[in-house]
Structure formats: structure tokens, C-alpha cells
Design a protein around this motif. Sequence first.
Motif, PDB file in Angstrom:
ATOM      1  N   ILE A 188       5.170   3.137  -8.227  1.00  0.00           N
ATOM      2  CA  ILE A 188       5.342   1.726  -7.866  1.00  0.00           C
ATOM      3  C   ILE A 188       3.999   1.087  -7.560  1.00  0.00           C
ATOM      4  CG2 ILE A 188       6.327   0.195  -6.129  1.00  0.00           C
ATOM      5  CD1 ILE A 188       8.672   2.204  -5.916  1.00  0.00           C
ATOM      6  N   LEU A 189       3.161   1.798  -6.807  1.00  0.00           N
ATOM      7  CA  LEU A 189       1.853   1.245  -6.457  1.00  0.00           C
ATOM      8  C   LEU A 189       0.998   1.034  -7.693  1.00  0.00           C
ATOM      9  CD1 LEU A 189      -0.038   0.390  -4.187  1.00  0.00           C
ATOM     10  CD2 LEU A 189      -0.822   2.759  -4.038  1.00  0.00           C
ATOM     11  N   VAL A 190       0.979   2.012  -8.585  1.00  0.00           N
ATOM     12  CA  VAL A 190       0.201   1.883  -9.816  1.00  0.00           C
ATOM     13  C   VAL A 190       0.740   0.744 -10.665  1.00  0.00           C
ATOM     14  CG1 VAL A 190      -0.309   3.028 -12.000  1.00  0.00           C
ATOM     15  CG2 VAL A 190      -0.592   4.269  -9.867  1.00  0.00           C
ATOM     16  N   SER A 191       2.045   0.608 -10.732  1.00  0.00           N
ATOM     17  CA  SER A 191       2.631  -0.474 -11.522  1.00  0.00           C
ATOM     18  C   SER A 191       2.245  -1.832 -10.961  1.00  0.00           C
ATOM     19  CB  SER A 191       4.159  -0.328 -11.548  1.00  0.00           C
ATOM     20  OG  SER A 191       4.542   0.897 -12.135  1.00  0.00           O
ATOM     21  N   ASN A 216       0.850  -1.179   0.000  1.00  0.00           N
ATOM     22  CA  ASN A 216       0.000   0.000   0.000  1.00  0.00           C
ATOM     23  C   ASN A 216       0.887   1.231   0.000  1.00  0.00           C
ATOM     24  OD1 ASN A 216       0.662   0.675   2.848  1.00  0.00           O
ATOM     25  ND2 ASN A 216      -0.568  -1.156   3.300  1.00  0.00           N
ATOM     26  N   PHE A 217       0.297   2.377  -0.235  1.00  0.00           N
ATOM     27  CA  PHE A 217       1.079   3.596  -0.420  1.00  0.00           C
ATOM     28  C   PHE A 217       1.942   3.913   0.801  1.00  0.00           C
ATOM     29  CE2 PHE A 217       1.592   8.192   0.005  1.00  0.00           C
ATOM     30  CZ  PHE A 217       2.229   8.489  -1.186  1.00  0.00           C
ATOM     31  N   GLY A 218       1.387   3.780   1.987  1.00  0.00           N
ATOM     32  CA  GLY A 218       2.141   4.119   3.190  1.00  0.00           C
ATOM     33  C   GLY A 218       3.357   3.249   3.376  1.00  0.00           C
ATOM     34  N   ASN A 219       3.211   1.935   3.200  1.00  0.00           N
ATOM     35  CA  ASN A 219       4.342   1.026   3.366  1.00  0.00           C
ATOM     36  C   ASN A 219       5.402   1.247   2.298  1.00  0.00           C
ATOM     37  OD1 ASN A 219       3.227  -0.146   5.610  1.00  0.00           O
ATOM     38  ND2 ASN A 219       2.268  -1.834   4.488  1.00  0.00           N
ATOM     39  N   ALA A 228      13.230  -4.582  -4.129  1.00  0.00           N
ATOM     40  CA  ALA A 228      12.321  -4.391  -2.999  1.00  0.00           C
ATOM     41  C   ALA A 228      10.865  -4.584  -3.384  1.00  0.00           C
ATOM     42  CB  ALA A 228      12.521  -3.003  -2.405  1.00  0.00           C
ATOM     43  N   PHE A 229      10.480  -4.152  -4.576  1.00  0.00           N
ATOM     44  CA  PHE A 229       9.059  -4.150  -4.939  1.00  0.00           C
ATOM     45  C   PHE A 229       8.747  -4.988  -6.166  1.00  0.00           C
ATOM     46  CE2 PHE A 229      10.299   0.059  -3.269  1.00  0.00           C
ATOM     47  CZ  PHE A 229       9.634   0.019  -2.050  1.00  0.00           C
ATOM     48  N   GLY A 230       9.783  -5.462  -6.868  1.00  0.00           N
ATOM     49  CA  GLY A 230       9.529  -6.238  -8.074  1.00  0.00           C
ATOM     50  C   GLY A 230       9.040  -5.408  -9.234  1.00  0.00           C
ATOM     51  N   VAL A 231       9.336  -4.121  -9.232  1.00  0.00           N
ATOM     52  CA  VAL A 231       8.927  -3.208 -10.303  1.00  0.00           C
ATOM     53  C   VAL A 231      10.184  -2.689 -10.992  1.00  0.00           C
ATOM     54  CG1 VAL A 231       7.822  -1.010 -10.836  1.00  0.00           C
ATOM     55  CG2 VAL A 231       6.793  -2.546  -9.159  1.00  0.00           C
ATOM     56  N   GLU A 232      10.210  -2.768 -12.308  1.00  0.00           N
ATOM     57  CA  GLU A 232      11.362  -2.307 -13.069  1.00  0.00           C
ATOM     58  C   GLU A 232      11.130  -0.886 -13.550  1.00  0.00           C
ATOM     59  OE1 GLU A 232      13.412  -5.158 -15.742  1.00  0.00           O
ATOM     60  OE2 GLU A 232      11.640  -6.405 -15.397  1.00  0.00           O
ATOM     61  N   LEU A 233      12.039   0.002 -13.169  1.00  0.00           N
ATOM     62  CA  LEU A 233      12.035   1.387 -13.635  1.00  0.00           C
ATOM     63  C   LEU A 233      13.451   1.725 -14.079  1.00  0.00           C
ATOM     64  CD1 LEU A 233       9.978   3.156 -10.798  1.00  0.00           C
ATOM     65  CD2 LEU A 233       9.135   2.366 -12.998  1.00  0.00           C
ATOM     66  N   THR A 234      13.590   2.346 -15.209  1.00  0.00           N
ATOM     67  CA  THR A 234      14.905   2.728 -15.673  1.00  0.00           C
ATOM     68  C   THR A 234      15.415   3.923 -14.868  1.00  0.00           C
ATOM     69  OG1 THR A 234      13.959   4.194 -17.359  1.00  0.00           O
ATOM     70  CG2 THR A 234      14.426   1.911 -18.004  1.00  0.00           C
ATOM     71  N   PRO A 235      16.726   4.120 -14.815  1.00  0.00           N
ATOM     72  CA  PRO A 235      17.262   5.298 -14.104  1.00  0.00           C
ATOM     73  C   PRO A 235      16.712   6.615 -14.632  1.00  0.00           C
ATOM     74  CG  PRO A 235      19.018   3.732 -14.564  1.00  0.00           C
ATOM     75  CD  PRO A 235      17.799   3.230 -15.273  1.00  0.00           C
ATOM     76  N   GLU A 236      16.401   6.682 -15.928  1.00  0.00           N
ATOM     77  CA  GLU A 236      15.847   7.912 -16.485  1.00  0.00           C
ATOM     78  C   GLU A 236      14.489   8.243 -15.877  1.00  0.00           C
ATOM     79  OE1 GLU A 236      18.879   6.304 -19.109  1.00  0.00           O
ATOM     80  OE2 GLU A 236      17.051   5.422 -18.267  1.00  0.00           O
ATOM     81  N   VAL A 237      13.680   7.225 -15.623  1.00  0.00           N
ATOM     82  CA  VAL A 237      12.374   7.447 -15.002  1.00  0.00           C
ATOM     83  C   VAL A 237      12.550   7.889 -13.558  1.00  0.00           C
ATOM     84  CG1 VAL A 237      10.225   6.319 -14.309  1.00  0.00           C
ATOM     85  CG2 VAL A 237      11.209   5.845 -16.544  1.00  0.00           C
ATOM     86  N   VAL A 238      13.522   7.307 -12.868  1.00  0.00           N
ATOM     87  CA  VAL A 238      13.789   7.701 -11.481  1.00  0.00           C
ATOM     88  C   VAL A 238      14.234   9.153 -11.422  1.00  0.00           C
ATOM     89  CG1 VAL A 238      15.231   7.252  -9.460  1.00  0.00           C
ATOM     90  CG2 VAL A 238      14.336   5.341 -10.797  1.00  0.00           C
ATOM     91  N   VAL A 239      15.104   9.558 -12.352  1.00  0.00           N
ATOM     92  CA  VAL A 239      15.554  10.956 -12.388  1.00  0.00           C
ATOM     93  C   VAL A 239      14.394  11.881 -12.707  1.00  0.00           C
ATOM     94  CG1 VAL A 239      17.038  12.580 -13.631  1.00  0.00           C
ATOM     95  CG2 VAL A 239      17.932  10.356 -12.976  1.00  0.00           C
ATOM     96  N   ALA A 240      13.520  11.469 -13.608  1.00  0.00           N
ATOM     97  CA  ALA A 240      12.386  12.315 -13.973  1.00  0.00           C
ATOM     98  C   ALA A 240      11.448  12.523 -12.790  1.00  0.00           C
ATOM     99  CB  ALA A 240      11.629  11.705 -15.153  1.00  0.00           C
TER     100      ALA A 240
END
Length: 1007
Positions: free
Chosen positions: A998-1001, A910-913, A975-987
Motif C-alpha cells: 500500500i505504501l509503495v502504491s 507512513n508504514f507504521g500508521n 481506507a487508503f485509496g489503493v485498489e488491490l484485487t482479492p488475488e493479490v491480497v491472498v498472495a
Amino acid sequence: MASGDTQQSLRHRRKGSDDSNAAQVSQDEPRARKTEEVVWGKTPSGEVFRVPTTHDVLTALFHPAYPKSHLDLLNLGLLGLQLVLFCVLPRNVAKVFFFVYFAFWRAAYDLGLGWVLTKQSKRKWIVREVQRLGWLDEKRMPAMRNWIRQQLAGKMGKDYSFDELPLEYNTWLLFRQLVDIILLNDFLAYCMFAFTCFRIPTDLSTSVHIMRWIGGIALIAFNLWVKTEAHDVVKDYGWYWGDVFFQRGGLTFNGVFELAPHPMYSVGYAGYYGLSLIIGSYLVLFVSLAAHAAQFGFLVFFENPHIERTYGQKKLLAQRSPLASVSASSSSSGKKSRDSPISHDRQVSASSLSSVDLPTPSATEGETATETDGPMTETETETEYESKTEDLKRKLQRRSASSLRSVGSMSENSRSRRPGSPVMSQHDLMNRYFRQDTIFLHNLDLLRAADLKLVLIMLYPLVLSFLPLLSPRGTLVLHFVHALGWCLVHSFGLGLLLRAQSERKFLVRHFLKHYHYPAHDHGRGALIEAFTNWKLIYNLSMCMTYVSFICLVWKTYTIPQEWTVGVELLRHTMGAVLGAFGAYCSASLQSLSNSVPIGWFFGDFFVEDFPSHLEYTGIYRYLNNPEVMSGAAFFGLTLISGSKLVAALAVIRHLSQWWFLSRVENPHMRKLYGDSLRNDAGFVKVIKKVANKNARLLESRAGRHAPEIRRVAREVKGTFDKVYEETADVVEEFLAKSRPKISEVVQDTKILLQQSRERLVISRVANDLSSYDTAKYKVSIVPAADGSLRFHLGEPIRIKWRAPLHHSRRDWIGIYRVGANQSNLVTKTSSLGMWVPVHDEEWDGDIPLSLNRPNRPDNDSEDGETIFQRGTLPWQTGRYEIRYHHAGKYNVMSLDGPFEVYVDKPSAMNFGNIRRSLMHIVPLCLDSDPSLIPLSCKSEEEKMASEDDDARDPDDFRFWSERQAKRISVAIKQAFGVELTPEVVVADANINALANRILVSKELLSD
């Protein structure tokens, strides 16, 4: 050449300065004040000294009034030897000799000087070698020191004192002697080689000869002017790369350096081509091009990296700065370069986008638009130096007042803004309009329809251009292969892609991973973009399937000479009927797709908002899969063409389409619609009903033969069913076996690459190991705060060690995965950067300083502690061990472990965790740097001491490098099993935004 502050530009005074003494200097004073002018230098250790006056090489070497050192005499001897050999040697022999001789000196310049200057720039290698050898040490080598002092003192002025100046400056003067020898011999060797190739072309007119000589002389004169002007700007300090040894101010960018980028290396070599024009030799021209290219290599591999290291400024990534207003447009220009603007400052930055069309200020603070404030080590007079502090205070006061006015203006703007409207930053604006856009082939993504079309548009003309002339049979085979390729791509390629989307949301996952979408988007952007690109790719593939098939039919078709002979007329008639039937089915499907396009583009594989019920309308009232019937057009074209190739392709297309329906579409439909999916369509029901009725009628008339007829019918039906099932099983088995093999190959390739990185090491073993007792070595891991040997990803790991006092100062400790090394005596895998020296203060990066240490008794021991942090930590979870190595080699003296590296995973998604986990992960990935981590992750004391802007979002964070963003990306995946590229993290660069993403994914990609 390197360039630094010129003495002329450093004497510039700011407008509005209230230094009355400087403003009222009389005309008789400059000569007296010239003697008081000094240049301040600063060594890397912080020692400030006065830089003595130096003389240019031509004056010092060729002027008879100047004393000549032994190195000068050697230089003059080498130059004179070249002149003698030019006069003595035969022309053919001289040409070969001077070509080789010039190549030697050019290599000594570009390779030799480039190598030693790079090492000096990175590790102060030249100074340390002189220090290690003791050349300037009065106690160790007094004779060498006295000889060097004589060589240097004789070439300097009265303001030079060998004993009072630091080691770095004297080393630079000694290095100058070597540079003079290389540069002058390189220049003369080129001239001698060119003169040996001199010829007068006989096939040119007199006017052309005159123009050739005028052009050549003009280029040589321009070359001399550029070199002279450049030396006037950079002086000897820049000409001989003085900033590699010590600092004497900032960079300048004026005079000839405003003419062209890197004029010393670009237009400064115009004389090469001028002399080639005069000599009239292609050999000289090609040698000139090669030498000029080597000089550009020197610029790229040494000069530019050195400028970046010395004068470049680190820039924060994801810095959310409010958009600059028109009144706040920058009045200062970019950084100055020794030859041209520094490369990283020539790139368009985000801040420049907001001021491209703004008017230029009417006045600037400096004397010129390219003037910068240099450090305190610039050239200045004694009176200027005394008043420096007061001037600096007044300047700071003016800037403080200007800053207060700017803050007030921003406050007014913020008050005038609509309540609740977000403050748009340059970072957010860039990510709104630029999302991994394709630049030529950079950022290419074949799952984006535009990129796929770009590749096809480029590929087709390239293939056609490189194809040889083909025979008619070869042309036919080419068209068949082309049509077959598109048929397989359309059915199997897109089928596997669609099945991956059905099973694990592959396409949506791909766009969520690689592309940034606005906050609170709830995944709609990725879903829409994935579906949109799928529709475009599917339509492209389908069109190319039809077009390539029609092209093959056209190539194989010949108009019959006699229509009534044989079956020609029947073949064309049946082909036209089948074609019309296929066209009718396709038209019915298209007309239905105009009103309900979700079925045409397989929208239920992507969109879940539509009602989960089926409507059998139009042609679907009669057929479950009318797409198969639309393939009748291909068999109709086969009859018309009469070609076996076309027939084979039609059969292959029909089988591939049948596989697509049975293995991709139908399983998804059954999973989605369940029992509401009908088994038989209207046409099949009628046929079955008629067949059953006729079967009963036949049985009633068959009498005693009825059982035999039923048995034969069951066998025939079983045969067809068996063939159907076996064919399906063969195709499915082939794909099922291929997919694991392909996946296995990909996985094995990844493992091999990983192992090759780990094993790409030559296990160097020490020869003096017998003199060390391994029992006296001990290394141990300091437990974490909870007392266990479990460390969170990014958490520093402290190591305690003990070794004999006489142990090597080059000992080091590395971290390795448990099981990566089979031996406990020698390490045979690479640490992949996860290592630290035992004596960190005695290393420069990965190079030991080799400082002399006194011998200690063998029975004593030494204890210490070292820390693994930042880039030396393992950033993959797992079990690791530490190994203590001897003398920079791979002998293991002690080891400890295992210990575990883990990542904080939320108990519930969930969002809080998720947010709490990110608040622990992100600061560790950012090296716990207070200037980078979010305010929400700081304690109250840290927030009070923080200098961050109050308007900053407390969840915003920043980066010093993309490596830190990559750490967060890796941590999120673990930690969450979600793949995000470094470019998305920077954005995103925001705790809340990342948590939402992460929650939406997780919600969007969950089955």
C-alpha cells in the motif's frame, strides 16, 4: 447413484492389528459371527442406531416368497400395464406413447428426485415435511403411521423395529418405495420404446449384422455387470442416497468405482447404446443420448454438490506450509467418491506439486491404496466394537510418535539451513511462478501484450473464416476499414492510454492492482512489467499500421500501361521521393532509438530515474517532431497508388498523428521538462529567419502599400492559426465529450446494476397485517463501545427488538442504505443478504422451519436481541438504517437509524500508521476467527492459548474463502485509496507485506 461405505469394505481390518480374536477365528465361526454383525448409523441430530438389513429391489419385488406391500403392488401394476399396452397398441401409437411415457419417468428421476434430494441434502426437507404432516406421529395421524409401518415392516428382516428406529431412517425406507417405482418404470418404459422402434437395416451385410448384435449384447452385458458391481460396493445405502438422510461411514472408492469416473452415470449407461445398436434406430440412439445427458445433469446439479457438502473439507487459503521433503511424501491417497474421486480432490493442489516425481512408498498403512478411515458408524462385529477404543489409542500413539519424528526431522533440516534464509512455503512458491496466467481465455488481460497477441491471432482466422465471398470493391473496403482501424488504435487508442498513464499512472496502477510482486520490491516489478507490455503493444500497433496501409496500397495499385502518358511518371517519381524522405526520417529515428530507446517508446511516461534534460541530437537537431515528417512516406504511397481511399487514409493518419503530438506527447513533455523544452527546431528557426528578412525587404520596396501587405499577411496567418486551433478544438472537444459520456455510461451501468440488484425484489405484502399493532413493535440499535452509532467496517452490530408474543416467527430485520426506500411502510429494495431472522434458531439458512407455536395473549410482549455479523454486515462505508419486517414479507413494523459504517483511515501515510490500520481492518474482515487472524493482532492471552506453529510469521493470516479476501480488498480501497484485487491480497496474506504494498502504491502513484 450415491455411494457409501460397503459392508464388505467396512469389515476390512488394518494390518498389524493386535486383535487376536479376529485373527484366530476358526472356519466354523463366520456363520455364527455373521448374525452378530451390525451396521451403525448416525442421524444429523447425533443419534446412533443399528442399521437393519435391507434387501435389493429385484429380490423383494419379484421373489414370490417375500411379502408385497401396497406400494409394491402398485409398482407391479404399472410394470404390467406397460407390457399389456406394448402388446395391445399398434406399433405407431405405441412408439409415441412409450416415448412420452419414458420422458415422464426420466423427468421424474432426474428432475423430480434431483429436486427433492437437493432440498433434503440442504435443509432435510423430506424429513421435515413428513414431520410437519405427521405421517409418522402416533398421536396426530395414527392410521397413516400404522399403514406406513405395515408397508415397511413387511419388506424388512427380523432385526427391523419400526418404533425403535429414528424418524430419518423410516423416512428413507419410505422414500425407497418411491425411488423403486420411478427407476423400474423408467427402465421398462425405455425398453418398450426401443422395442417399438425395432427394425432390420436392409443395406448392411450379414457380417455387419452379426457384429452389430455381438457389440450390442456385449454393451448390455457390460452395463449389467457395472450396475451389479456398483450395487455390491455401495449397497442399498448408497443406491438410494442414504447419506442424504443419515450417515453410515465415509466414502469408498474401490471395485468398479476405480474403472471410470462416476461409473454409475458414465459407463453404467452403455446398455442404452448397446440396445440402440441392436434396434438399429437413430431415434432410439438420440433418445438414449438425451436420457444420458439428463442423467449427467442429475450428477452435476445434485450428486456432486451433495458430495461436496457432505464429505468435502474446507481448505484454508494462503496457508503457508513448509515445502514437503521427499521422506514426507504422502502415503495416503485422495478422497474416495461414490462413483469416482471427488472432483475437488482430483484437482492438482499445491501440495501435490512437490511430490509429483517422488517414488511411491513400498507399503501403505491401509489394505489398499484407496482405503480411508471411516467414522465410528461403520460396519463392525461386536468384538471389534468392544476393542475399538484400545485400537484407536494405539493408532494415536503410533501417529504421535511418527509426528514427533517428523518434527525432529524438520528441526534438523531447519538447523542445517543457512542462517537467515527464509522458509519457502508452497503458497509463496505458487505465487512466485504462477501469476494470473492465461488458461485459454481465463485470466485474459488485454493490457498484457501476450494476451493481446493471443486474441489477435485467434480473431484474424475467425474473421476470415466467417467472411462471405467479397467482390473486388468489397475487398477494397475491407482493407480500408482494416487499415483505418489500426490507424485509429495506434494514434487515439494508444494515445488515450498513454495520456492516462501520464495523468494518473494508469498502466502502473493496473499492474499493481491485479498482479502480485515480491515483498520489498518497491514497485519496480509493476513499473517494469507495465513498461515492457507497453513497448510490445506499441511496437505491435505500429507494425500493423504500416502493414495494413501497405496492403491497402497493394490492393489499389495498378501498373500503368503507358508511363509517358499524362502524369504517371511524375506521380511515381514524386511518390518515390516522398517515400524515400519518409524512410530516411524513420531510419534516422530508429538509429537514434538504438542508442537512446527511451524516446522511441515514450519511456519518460513510465521511468522517472532518467535525468530530466533533453538532448537534441540526430534528426532532432532540425525537427521537434520528426515523426510527422516520416508520414511523408504515406503520402508518397498515395501518389503512387493514385487511390482516393489511400489519400483519405493518409490524411486521417496525419491528422491523428498531429493530435497525438499536440494532445498527448507535448503536454507531457512540457509538464516534465518545463522551460527547457524549446519552441522551435533548427529548420523552423531558419525558415522564420528567412521569412522575416524577406518580409522586411518586401516592406521596404512596397512603399505606401506596406501597411496593406502587413494587414493581408496577418489575416492569412490568422486564418491558418484559426483553422489550426478550431480543428484542434473540434477533435479535443469530441474526445472530451466522448470520454465523460463513456465514463457516464459505464458509471450509469454500474449504478443500474447495483440498483437492479437492490430492486430485484417483489415486495410481498402480508394479508393479515390488520391483526397486528405496529405500535407494539420496536427495534433499536445497540450503540458501539464509544456510545455512538458509528461502527467500523466489519464490526458486529447488535440489534434489540420488541414485538407482541403472538408475532410471526418468520419476522426478520434488514439493513438498507439511507434513502434507498422511499416508503416507511413497505420495503421495495433488496437487502442484498444484509438481513437476520428475529428467531434465528427457527430458520435453516433463508428457509423458516414453520414450527408450531402456542398462541399467546395479545397484551404481552417479547424482547430479544440479534446480531449482524460476517456476511450479513454492510461492507461499504456509508449511512444505513434497519427495518423490522413482518412474517417473511416486506411490511415494515418498525425502523431505526441512521447509523454510520466507517473505516479506520491513517492520519498520515507512513508504514507504521498503515500497519496499525491494517491490524484493525484485517481481523474484522476475517470475522475475528482465531484460526485465521495474524498472531500479531492477538492479545497475549490469545497467543498463549493459540495452537499455531511458532515458526509462523506473526503477521501471516489465512482465509476460509475468497469472500474474506474480497472484503479486505474493498476495505483497503476505502481506507487508503489503493485498489488491490482479492488475488493479490491472498498472495500477500501478510500484514507487513500488505502495508509495504500500500505504501509503495501510494508513493508510486502520487502525482
